[in-house]
Design a protein around this motif. Structure first.
Motif, PDB file in Angstrom:
ATOM      1  N   ARG A  81      15.572  27.270  68.622  1.00 24.77           N
ATOM      2  CA  ARG A  81      15.942  28.677  68.786  1.00 24.77           C
ATOM      3  C   ARG A  81      15.753  29.510  67.519  1.00 24.77           C
ATOM      4  O   ARG A  81      15.920  30.729  67.551  1.00 24.77           O
ATOM      5  N   LEU A  82      15.426  28.859  66.424  1.00 20.89           N
ATOM      6  CA  LEU A  82      15.244  29.611  65.182  1.00 20.89           C
ATOM      7  C   LEU A  82      14.050  30.552  65.294  1.00 20.89           C
ATOM      8  O   LEU A  82      12.989  30.177  65.796  1.00 20.89           O
ATOM      9  N   PRO A  83      14.180  31.789  64.798  1.00 17.80           N
ATOM     10  CA  PRO A  83      13.059  32.745  64.858  1.00 17.80           C
ATOM     11  C   PRO A  83      12.102  32.573  63.681  1.00 17.80           C
ATOM     12  O   PRO A  83      11.762  33.533  62.983  1.00 17.80           O
ATOM     13  N   VAL A  84      11.668  31.345  63.426  1.00  9.90           N
ATOM     14  CA  VAL A  84      10.782  31.073  62.288  1.00  9.90           C
ATOM     15  C   VAL A  84       9.625  30.206  62.772  1.00  9.90           C
ATOM     16  O   VAL A  84       9.781  29.379  63.683  1.00  9.90           O
ATOM     17  N   PRO A  85       8.435  30.329  62.171  1.00  8.34           N
ATOM     18  CA  PRO A  85       7.279  29.535  62.633  1.00  8.34           C
ATOM     19  C   PRO A  85       7.377  28.061  62.263  1.00  8.34           C
ATOM     20  O   PRO A  85       6.713  27.231  62.892  1.00  8.34           O
ATOM     21  N   GLU A  86       8.170  27.719  61.241  1.00 12.85           N
ATOM     22  CA  GLU A  86       8.230  26.321  60.789  1.00 12.85           C
ATOM     23  C   GLU A  86       8.790  25.376  61.851  1.00 12.85           C
ATOM     24  O   GLU A  86       8.553  24.162  61.802  1.00 12.85           O
ATOM     25  N   LYS A  87       9.539  25.913  62.825  1.00 18.24           N
ATOM     26  CA  LYS A  87      10.179  25.036  63.806  1.00 18.24           C
ATOM     27  C   LYS A  87       9.141  24.251  64.617  1.00 18.24           C
ATOM     28  O   LYS A  87       9.385  23.099  64.992  1.00 18.24           O
ATOM     29  N   ARG A  88       7.994  24.854  64.871  1.00 20.14           N
ATOM     30  CA  ARG A  88       6.981  24.170  65.675  1.00 20.14           C
ATOM     31  C   ARG A  88       6.452  22.927  64.958  1.00 20.14           C
ATOM     32  O   ARG A  88       6.308  21.861  65.562  1.00 20.14           O
ATOM     33  N   GLN A 120       9.985  17.946  74.747  1.00 15.69           N
ATOM     34  CA  GLN A 120      10.517  18.943  75.674  1.00 15.69           C
ATOM     35  C   GLN A 120      10.727  20.290  74.987  1.00 15.69           C
ATOM     36  O   GLN A 120      10.319  21.340  75.505  1.00 15.69           O
ATOM     37  N   PHE A 121      11.354  20.255  73.821  1.00 16.56           N
ATOM     38  CA  PHE A 121      11.614  21.519  73.118  1.00 16.56           C
ATOM     39  C   PHE A 121      10.331  22.117  72.557  1.00 16.56           C
ATOM     40  O   PHE A 121      10.203  23.344  72.471  1.00 16.56           O
ATOM     41  N   LEU A 122       9.382  21.273  72.193  1.00 15.67           N
ATOM     42  CA  LEU A 122       8.095  21.788  71.733  1.00 15.67           C
ATOM     43  C   LEU A 122       7.381  22.527  72.863  1.00 15.67           C
ATOM     44  O   LEU A 122       6.743  23.561  72.636  1.00 15.67           O
ATOM     45  N   SER A 179      15.771  30.195  79.172  1.00 15.97           N
ATOM     46  CA  SER A 179      16.030  28.843  78.660  1.00 15.97           C
ATOM     47  C   SER A 179      17.114  28.813  77.624  1.00 15.97           C
ATOM     48  O   SER A 179      17.633  27.764  77.297  1.00 15.97           O
ATOM     49  N   THR A 180      17.502  29.995  77.069  1.00 15.45           N
ATOM     50  CA  THR A 180      18.533  30.022  76.041  1.00 15.45           C
ATOM     51  C   THR A 180      19.919  29.987  76.626  1.00 15.45           C
ATOM     52  O   THR A 180      20.894  30.010  75.882  1.00 15.45           O
ATOM     53  N   SER A 181      20.068  29.918  77.993  1.00 14.34           N
ATOM     54  CA  SER A 181      21.381  29.975  78.577  1.00 14.34           C
ATOM     55  C   SER A 181      21.960  28.616  78.882  1.00 14.34           C
ATOM     56  O   SER A 181      22.819  28.477  79.707  1.00 14.34           O
ATOM     57  N   ARG A 182      21.481  27.562  78.259  1.00 23.48           N
ATOM     58  CA  ARG A 182      21.890  26.226  78.673  1.00 23.48           C
ATOM     59  C   ARG A 182      23.168  25.755  78.020  1.00 23.48           C
ATOM     60  O   ARG A 182      24.166  25.564  78.650  1.00 23.48           O
ATOM     61  N   GLU A 225      25.126  27.600  71.205  1.00 23.88           N
ATOM     62  CA  GLU A 225      25.144  28.950  70.701  1.00 23.88           C
ATOM     63  C   GLU A 225      23.944  29.232  69.843  1.00 23.88           C
ATOM     64  O   GLU A 225      23.320  28.337  69.327  1.00 23.88           O
ATOM     65  N   THR A 226      23.629  30.471  69.712  1.00 23.42           N
ATOM     66  CA  THR A 226      22.497  30.828  68.875  1.00 23.42           C
ATOM     67  C   THR A 226      22.812  30.580  67.424  1.00 23.42           C
ATOM     68  O   THR A 226      23.942  30.725  66.995  1.00 23.42           O
ATOM     69  N   PRO A 227      21.817  30.210  66.679  1.00 25.77           N
ATOM     70  CA  PRO A 227      22.102  29.910  65.275  1.00 25.77           C
ATOM     71  C   PRO A 227      22.328  31.169  64.495  1.00 25.77           C
ATOM     72  O   PRO A 227      21.875  32.226  64.841  1.00 25.77           O
TER      73      PRO A 227
END
Length: 323
Positions: free
Chosen positions: A195-202, A222-224, A315-318, A321-323
């Motif tokens: 959920r992080l808004p950064v490109p490094e997560k991928r 799955q998350f990828l 998908s964010t409603s599972r 909490e958001t970071p």
């Protein structure tokens, strides 16, 4: 002794119900209870000081920040633990450096978590507070905790670094997760990471698809997939196709059917060439036929109209909490 003082004394009761009720009443009193609680926290002989620190955190009054910072150096490890958790709730940057020092608290655990059985440690609580502050200054110290012998401390440091979310912090998270095995709540960690808004997560998730633990690798894939092909908010399902229509001309209302057409034609002939009584009978049937059709239409259940669009679930409603 006034009511607030009595309630503060009850925070030290051996009866858990009494302690909880006293805490709830103090929270209802709000700012009026802050100053008496601070005075009790600063009394080294008060038996309820850990609970007092926790109550100050729940109240959220900034007047408690400095007394709680001072409590991070208290000889009682339970007071230090609750003070760190309270500062996590207050989210005041005045506590940043004292919390970094608290990361290296070497005292034994305060106790065990009643739900998980994991040890409760001051340095884990300090890491949690620094994550809430998103303290980039704490990244080097949090990286050291990733090698702590206690799993709750490593987990708290991972959560804090993910919440901070800088490239340095995420690189440390990636390296640490590849070295971890079973025991961590992997799904929650990877969801927070995705959920992080950064490109490094991928890149981190791609690396974790090669994790030695099959369960971790599957979760990473799955998350990828969610990160690579995000489902846009407010997306709609395709509208249903309209039913095919016939090109034949409709010369008579469908609700009467073929029997109605035949009846009307027969009555018309009866009226034209029949006798007087036949005409009366035809007139009665002409009047009654629409009434019968109306009654049949009212008694038939109606099919609800399909909605124009159905919003897809995000998908964010599972769970997390958001970071």
């Amino acid at each position: 002794m006034d009511l607030i003082a009595r309630l503060i004394e009850q925070l030290a009761s051996d009866d858990e119900v009494v302690r909880v009720q006293a805490g709830e009443l103090l929270l209802q009193m709000g700012s009026a209870a802050v100053r008496p609680l601070i005075d009790a926290l600063q009394n080294p002989r008060h038996p309820a000081r850990p609970m007092i620190a926790a109550t100050l955190g729940q109240l959220g009054d900034k007047r408690a920040v400095e007394p709680l910072i001072a409590a991070l150096k208290d000889p009682d490890k339970a007071v230090r633990y609750q003070a760190a958790l309270a500062l996590a709730k207050l989210k005041d940057r005045r506590a940043l450096r004292p919390l970094i020092h608290a990361l290296f608290d070497e005292m034994p655990p305060v106790g065990t978590d009643p739900l998980t059985g994991e040890p409760l440690l001051v340095r884990a609580a300090a890491a949690q507070a620094l994550g809430e502050l998103r303290a980039t200054e704490a990244v080097p110290a949090l990286k050291v905790l990733l090698k702590d012998e206690e799993r709750p401390v490593r987990f708290a440091a991972l959560q804090a670094l993910i919440r901070i979310g800088t490239p340095e912090a995420l690189q440390a998270v990636s390296d640490a997760l590849m070295g971890e095995r079973s025991g961590l709540p992997w799904e929650g960690l990877l969801r927070r990471l995705a959920r992080l808004p950064v490109p490094e997560k991928r890149g981190i998730l791609e690396r974790l698809t090669q994790h030695p633990e099959p369960q971790v690798a599957t979760l990473a894939r799955q998350f990828l997939q969610e990160v690579t092909n995000p489902q846009p908010d407010g997306a709609s399902l395709p509208l249903p196709s309209p039913p095919p229509t016939s090109n034949k001309a409709v010369f008579f209302p469908r609700r009467f059917g073929r029997w109605g057409v035949a009846m009307f034609l027969g009555l018309a002939l009866l009226i034209a060439w029949g006798g007087r009584w036949s005409r009366w009978l035809a007139a009665i049937l002409v009047v009654s036929l629409p009434i019968v059709a109306w009654v049949r239409r009212r008694s038939t259940p109606k099919t609800p109209m399909p909605p124009q669009s159905l919003s897809l679930l995000s998908s964010t409603s599972r769970h997390e909490e958001t970071p």
